[in-house]
Design an enzyme around this catalytic site. Structure first.
Site, PDB file in Angstrom:
ATOM      1  N   ASP A 137       9.625 -13.607  -3.854  1.00 50.59           N
ATOM      2  CA  ASP A 137       8.690 -13.352  -4.947  1.00 50.59           C
ATOM      3  C   ASP A 137       9.422 -13.310  -6.291  1.00 50.59           C
ATOM      4  O   ASP A 137       9.081 -12.533  -7.175  1.00 50.59           O
ATOM      5  CB  ASP A 137       7.950 -12.029  -4.698  1.00 50.59           C
ATOM      6  CG  ASP A 137       6.740 -11.866  -5.604  1.00 50.59           C
ATOM      7  OD1 ASP A 137       6.205 -12.882  -6.076  1.00 50.59           O
ATOM      8  OD2 ASP A 137       6.339 -10.711  -5.850  1.00 50.59           O
ATOM      9  N   CYS A 192     -11.352 -15.801   9.720  1.00 48.41           N
ATOM     10  CA  CYS A 192     -12.220 -14.899   8.956  1.00 48.41           C
ATOM     11  C   CYS A 192     -13.662 -14.961   9.464  1.00 48.41           C
ATOM     12  O   CYS A 192     -14.420 -13.987   9.350  1.00 48.41           O
ATOM     13  CB  CYS A 192     -12.181 -15.253   7.464  1.00 48.41           C
ATOM     14  SG  CYS A 192     -10.632 -14.806   6.649  1.00 48.41           S
ATOM     15  N   CYS A 195     -17.217 -12.973   8.470  1.00 50.93           N
ATOM     16  CA  CYS A 195     -16.919 -11.708   7.795  1.00 50.93           C
ATOM     17  C   CYS A 195     -16.703 -11.939   6.304  1.00 50.93           C
ATOM     18  O   CYS A 195     -16.036 -12.888   5.894  1.00 50.93           O
ATOM     19  CB  CYS A 195     -15.666 -11.082   8.406  1.00 50.93           C
ATOM     20  SG  CYS A 195     -15.151  -9.544   7.607  1.00 50.93           S
ATOM     21  N   CYS A 198     -14.298  -8.121   2.510  1.00 54.39           N
ATOM     22  CA  CYS A 198     -13.384  -8.054   1.366  1.00 54.39           C
ATOM     23  C   CYS A 198     -14.083  -8.479   0.081  1.00 54.39           C
ATOM     24  O   CYS A 198     -13.799  -7.943  -1.000  1.00 54.39           O
ATOM     25  CB  CYS A 198     -12.158  -8.924   1.613  1.00 54.39           C
ATOM     26  SG  CYS A 198     -12.511 -10.666   1.930  1.00 54.39           S
ATOM     27  N   CYS A 202     -15.022  -5.357  -2.911  1.00 53.50           N
ATOM     28  CA  CYS A 202     -14.083  -5.354  -4.024  1.00 53.50           C
ATOM     29  C   CYS A 202     -14.682  -4.518  -5.154  1.00 53.50           C
ATOM     30  O   CYS A 202     -15.797  -4.788  -5.610  1.00 53.50           O
ATOM     31  CB  CYS A 202     -13.825  -6.782  -4.512  1.00 53.50           C
ATOM     32  SG  CYS A 202     -12.844  -6.869  -6.023  1.00 53.50           S
ATOM     33  N   CYS A 218      -9.313  -8.384 -11.236  1.00 54.06           N
ATOM     34  CA  CYS A 218      -8.611  -7.740 -10.125  1.00 54.06           C
ATOM     35  C   CYS A 218      -7.866  -6.496 -10.621  1.00 54.06           C
ATOM     36  O   CYS A 218      -7.156  -6.546 -11.624  1.00 54.06           O
ATOM     37  CB  CYS A 218      -7.636  -8.733  -9.493  1.00 54.06           C
ATOM     38  SG  CYS A 218      -6.607  -8.031  -8.190  1.00 54.06           S
ATOM     39  N   CYS A 245      -4.107  -2.349  -5.978  1.00 56.09           N
ATOM     40  CA  CYS A 245      -5.331  -2.061  -5.231  1.00 56.09           C
ATOM     41  C   CYS A 245      -5.197  -2.686  -3.857  1.00 56.09           C
ATOM     42  O   CYS A 245      -4.704  -3.809  -3.720  1.00 56.09           O
ATOM     43  CB  CYS A 245      -6.537  -2.649  -5.965  1.00 56.09           C
ATOM     44  SG  CYS A 245      -8.125  -2.382  -5.133  1.00 56.09           S
ATOM     45  N   CYS A 252     -10.341  -5.159   5.737  1.00 53.66           N
ATOM     46  CA  CYS A 252     -10.191  -6.328   6.591  1.00 53.66           C
ATOM     47  C   CYS A 252     -10.038  -5.907   8.052  1.00 53.66           C
ATOM     48  O   CYS A 252      -9.128  -5.146   8.390  1.00 53.66           O
ATOM     49  CB  CYS A 252      -8.981  -7.150   6.151  1.00 53.66           C
ATOM     50  SG  CYS A 252      -8.674  -8.594   7.198  1.00 53.66           S
TER      51      CYS A 252
END
Length: 370
Positions: A137, A192, A195, A198, A202, A218, A245, A252
């Protein structure tokens, strides 16, 4: 054992496990359709003020442009939850500060980079003559795309990389190498299904559609990447989330399978997993720098830290500790901090003038608490 390029991947996995990595995959230096997704995302301005996402030309989605000669990418996963804690309990207590689970311990960059360097050194000793470069990263790398191509999981509707056996609470790292190792099968199946928890849960409605994040809404972006004022209409939606967050991960279903890490460096420090907003808000800059040494929280800076906490306090109940903490910062020298403190005081029915006047009456001077 004599190592060849063909039999080395199995040994790489053994070495990686010894170094604390939970999974390893090897892929061609190809980010697939994710390159086009990134270009569209940037063109729509959904990256907000993260200008670095558009920098470096095609290097972010073309590994060979970033490191010429790259023939393979070794992608690794390291889990970071250190205990089966109950983050929901902190989120449910509006006087507590919620800090993203990944940053409660020491900054992961140095730890993982050191382990990747050790892994690369072992590989080089086994089959010499090739180049290796590790990333965590820390460069323009599409980590989740490469992780998916390497078979570590699929990119879910919340844009996180998901693994059926480990959820999404993990870090990724990469070794770019010129060694033409055998590759793993890309993870092409999306688990996924129907579903959309998420997306629905949010807090700031940051997902305009599945697999697409509007970073400008976000909370992770607002509390870490954004350096200026947080939009007023989003502040009440942030609750007590003051650094990052985890909501789209916490809801999930696949995170029922998240693995517990044995890494001591990932364990929470200074009780940051369960501390009152007012307590953190009264940290001096010296205390902030001391208690966040070696932590990713440093990224927001002391001013950003106070800004975020002021929003959390504005969303908290009107208790004495909350009100008194805000009053102490009502005349803070930073215009950014003052703006958010005044907003928070107004949420509790207190004018900035009244708060400043009380500070003067109580101390005899016009000053801000450090």
């Amino acid at each position: 054992m004599t190592h060849t390029l063909d039999n080395l991947p199995a040994t790489i996995r053994e070495w990686a496990r010894e170094l604390g990595f939970a999974d390893v995959g090897i892929t061609l230096p190809d980010t697939g359709q994710h390159a086009d997704h990134l270009k569209r995302w940037l063109a729509e301005g959904l990256h907000g003020e993260m200008g670095y996402m558009a920098d470096h030309g095609d290097k972010r989605y073309t590994p060979q442009s970033l490191v010429p000669g790259t023939a393979r990418v070794i992608s690794v996963r390291m889990d970071y939850l250190t205990a089966p804690d109950s983050p929901g309990d902190v989120l449910a207590n509006p006087e507590k500060a919620y800090i993203s689970r990944y940053t409660l311990g020491r900054d992961y960059h140095k730890l993982i980079r050191k382990r990747l360097a050790a892994l690369a050194k072992r590989i080089d000793a086994a089959v010499a003559g090739f180049d290796y470069r590790a990333f965590v990263d820390s460069a323009p790398v599409l980590e989740r795309a490469l992780g998916q191509q390497a078979g570590l999981g699929w990119q879910g509707k919340n844009t996180m990389l998901l693994n059926r056996k480990a959820g999404s609470f993990f870090f990724l790292g990469e070794i770019f190498t010129s060694a033409p190792l055998p590759v793993d099968t890309p993870y092409d199946k999306d688990h996924c299904g129907r579903c959309h928890a998420c997306l629905d849960l949010c807090p700031t409605n940051a997902f305009p559609e599945p697999y697409r994040l509007d970073a400008r809404r976000c909370i992770s972006y607002l509390t870490i990447e954004l350096k200026g004022s947080i939009p007023e209409e989003l502040r009440p939606l942030m609750g007590n989330r003051v650094f990052g967050c985890d909501d789209c991960q916490l809801v999930c279903p696949w995170n029922r399978f998240s693995k517990v890490s044995e890494e001591d460096d990932f364990r929470p420090r200074h009780q940051l997993d369960n501390t009152e907003l007012a307590t953190l808000f009264l940290w001096s800059e010296e205390a902030f720098l001391k208690r966040t040494e070696g932590s990713a929280i440093r990224r927001t800076g002391y001013e950003g830290w106070l800004r975020n906490l002021a929003v959390g306090l504005g969303n908290a109940p009107s208790t004495i500790p909350v009100i008194e903490a805000l009053k102490c910062r009502a005349n803070h020298p930073s215009a950014l901090v003052r703006e958010h403190v005044h907003w928070a005081l107004a949420r509790h029915g207190i004018t900035p003038e009244a708060a400043v006047r009380q500070n003067q009456d109580d101390s005899g001077v016009d000053s801000d608490a450090n």
